[in-house]
Design an enzyme around this catalytic site. Sequence first.
Site, PDB file in Angstrom:
ATOM      1  N   ASP A 108     -23.888  43.034 -24.480  1.00 24.95           N
ATOM      2  CA  ASP A 108     -22.436  42.939 -24.696  1.00 24.95           C
ATOM      3  C   ASP A 108     -22.077  42.626 -26.151  1.00 24.95           C
ATOM      4  O   ASP A 108     -21.275  41.741 -26.439  1.00 24.95           O
ATOM      5  CB  ASP A 108     -21.822  41.890 -23.764  1.00 24.95           C
ATOM      6  CG  ASP A 108     -20.309  42.052 -23.633  1.00 24.95           C
ATOM      7  OD1 ASP A 108     -19.811  43.158 -23.888  1.00 24.95           O
ATOM      8  OD2 ASP A 108     -19.642  41.065 -23.283  1.00 24.95           O
ATOM      9  N   HIS A 153     -17.550  44.843 -24.368  1.00 21.02           N
ATOM     10  CA  HIS A 153     -16.511  45.088 -23.363  1.00 21.02           C
ATOM     11  C   HIS A 153     -15.103  45.057 -23.956  1.00 21.02           C
ATOM     12  O   HIS A 153     -14.155  45.516 -23.341  1.00 21.02           O
ATOM     13  CB  HIS A 153     -16.632  44.113 -22.180  1.00 21.02           C
ATOM     14  CG  HIS A 153     -16.164  42.720 -22.438  1.00 21.02           C
ATOM     15  ND1 HIS A 153     -17.021  41.683 -22.758  1.00 21.02           N
ATOM     16  CD2 HIS A 153     -14.929  42.166 -22.418  1.00 21.02           C
ATOM     17  CE1 HIS A 153     -16.333  40.568 -22.900  1.00 21.02           C
ATOM     18  NE2 HIS A 153     -15.057  40.836 -22.708  1.00 21.02           N
ATOM     19  N   SER A 186     -12.436  36.950 -25.898  1.00 16.65           N
ATOM     20  CA  SER A 186     -13.769  37.544 -26.055  1.00 16.65           C
ATOM     21  C   SER A 186     -13.948  38.146 -27.432  1.00 16.65           C
ATOM     22  O   SER A 186     -13.077  38.813 -27.965  1.00 16.65           O
ATOM     23  CB  SER A 186     -14.006  38.626 -25.008  1.00 16.65           C
ATOM     24  OG  SER A 186     -14.283  38.063 -23.767  1.00 16.65           O
TER      25      SER A 186
END
Length: 344
Positions: free
Chosen positions: A113, A82, A195
Amino acid sequence: MTDMNSISLMRLPRRLRGLGAAAAAALAVTAITAGYALGQSQSKPRGTGVVVIETNLAYQGARAAGTGMVLSSSGRILTNNHVIRGATTIKVVIPGTGRSYTAKAVGYDVTDDVAVLQTSGASNLKTVSLGNSAGLQVGQLVKAVGNAGGGGTLVKVAGQITGLSRTITVNDDAGGTATLRNLIETSANVQPGDSGGPLLNAAGKVIGMDSAAATSGAYRDMSTIDGYAIPIDRALAIARLITSGKASATVHVGATGFLGIASASDRRPGAVVASVVPGSPADSAGLTEGDLITAINGTKVVSPDAVSRMVRSKKPGSRITVGYVDADGTNRTARVKLASGPPQ
């Protein structure tokens, strides 16, 4: 298993989208995108082992930021999918060195992911010190490293493991949903921008990749945090599949096919064309805003996510047949040659 009630994607810095979920206690979960670069030594390795990832999302009129872990001195980077989703250009910045590199996606796994990037022209980068995620225990001390807030400065935050084998469900910005399983839950105060960064054990070894956070307050008031990380053993296993060129139903390798539409849900089965990129294959084929896509290559389309999944399974240059209903209610078909586009 953590029961999540809502989910949203979030990226930094200019426009924030990412990954998140809400716990049974009505926590709003938001994803955290960050940068962590790592490299190997030749003379003196460059960087601290953490890189910042900056992306341009030209088709969305936005930019985003995240973190990545360097797996090789030549600039192979591990991050979250993402972080780079929709990126028309990707830049990897080595904090504190004044150096930055363009990068391309080697491949990615939307379901788990995970994504792997390769920089252009990088050498002598410091690499991450890899541990393993087997035998982790609740209460174990950890640190998360990342580009918190998307400002390009790497931040370390301490916490402890509060749960193992957690499951969260998230909504993405294309109208679909994703479920991430077997995550490490921590009390580390991770933030949007983190992230793709490493979760470290007490010895400084990477045991996970930070991917999401749940907060009981609004996004900017993250006083109560549950951080979620993908176990590094699983992330690396997927990275090895990508780098070895082993595509599957979930692992995409190489360039991504591009139709050139944004789609949305409708009361009817299918995917409504919300917008069309000028000059894209969809535009050339005559698809317009408001058309309802009902099938691709004869396979019924039931949601916008199905369109993304079907197109993603095809290589640039592939030809597909799109069945759709136009604004007048007429059933039509269009033969479309896919271009090369951003990661999905």
